[in-house]
Scaffold this active site. Structure first.
Site, mmCIF file in Angstrom:
data_model
loop_
_atom_site.group_PDB
_atom_site.id
_atom_site.type_symbol
_atom_site.label_atom_id
_atom_site.label_comp_id
_atom_site.label_asym_id
_atom_site.label_seq_id
_atom_site.Cartn_x
_atom_site.Cartn_y
_atom_site.Cartn_z
ATOM 1 C CE1 TYR A 56 4.682 46.129 -70.314
ATOM 2 C CE2 TYR A 56 6.569 44.827 -69.638
ATOM 3 C CZ TYR A 56 5.208 45.046 -69.637
ATOM 4 O OH TYR A 56 4.383 44.195 -68.954
ATOM 5 C CE LYS B 88 3.619 44.058 -73.022
ATOM 6 N NZ LYS B 88 4.408 43.017 -72.324
#
Length: 198
Positions: A35, A63
């Site tokens: 992330y 992400k």
């Protein structure tokens, strides 16, 4: 699988960031989505860092939430298809898909699942003109996902759409006053004008 953020609280430099992700990657056989959210966590995992991390087989997806849509192209140019790329910023999804993102980690999907799917299907089937129309309708809602109170905003949308409660846990406090009314106005306007989903 796991979605792994940089180490919390402490802002790491690039060497420390790489050490963190390598340590987690070596500690599990589970697939990991990294992330990257430098806006919130003040640690940026650059495309060059992802190239260096490419030898870790458990790191499989990104992400990308830098709010810099150029990153999708930079990642594709630097790491090719090594990672599955996901858009992590709701109000950049159409641009991200056009540039090579293969997935979307969405917040507003919890309130508007059919419209999320409609936008996704239009974009991934190349129906860009129709996708842009849906995206323009959806964008005021998608902006709610990029605010510091995204949890409260999304939960309010979920409640208004009949899918759950706007209740939050501390330290998140309920929305009140003008702010709540303003956000409700955005949500209710979208509900009243939502696109037909067949």
């Amino acid at each position: 699988g796991l979605m792994v953020l940089p180490a919390m609280v402490y802002k790491s430099d690039p060497r420390e960031t790489m050490y963190h992700f390598r340590t987690v990657a070596k500690a599990t056989d589970l697939p990991i989505m990294v992330y990257n959210n430098p806006v919130s966590y003040h640690v940026d995992i650059t495309p060059e860092m992802f190239l260096e991390l490419a030898d870790e087989p458990t790191l499989v997806a990104i992400k990308e939430s830098s709010e810099n849509v150029r990153r999708i192209t930079d990642l594709r140019n630097i790491v090719g298809d090594r990672y599955t790329l996901f858009c992590g910023v709701d109000d950049l999804v159409l641009e991200s898909l056009l540039l090579g993102a293969e997935g979307w980690v969405s917040g507003l999907v919890n309130a508007f699942p059919k419209e999320n799917r409609l936008l996704w299907d239009l974009a991934t089937s190349g129906q860009w003109e129709e996708a842009v129309k849906v995206y323009r309708w959806y964008t005021p809602l998608l902006h709610l996902d990029t605010h510091v109170k995204l949890v409260q905003y999304i939960k309010l949308a979920v409640a208004e759409c009949g899918f759950g409660s706007e209740l939050t846990r501390a330290p998140r406090l309920p929305l009140v006053g003008e702010e709540r009314e303003r956000v409700l106005g955005i949500i209710r306007s979208a509900i009243a004008t939502r696109p037909a989903v067949g």
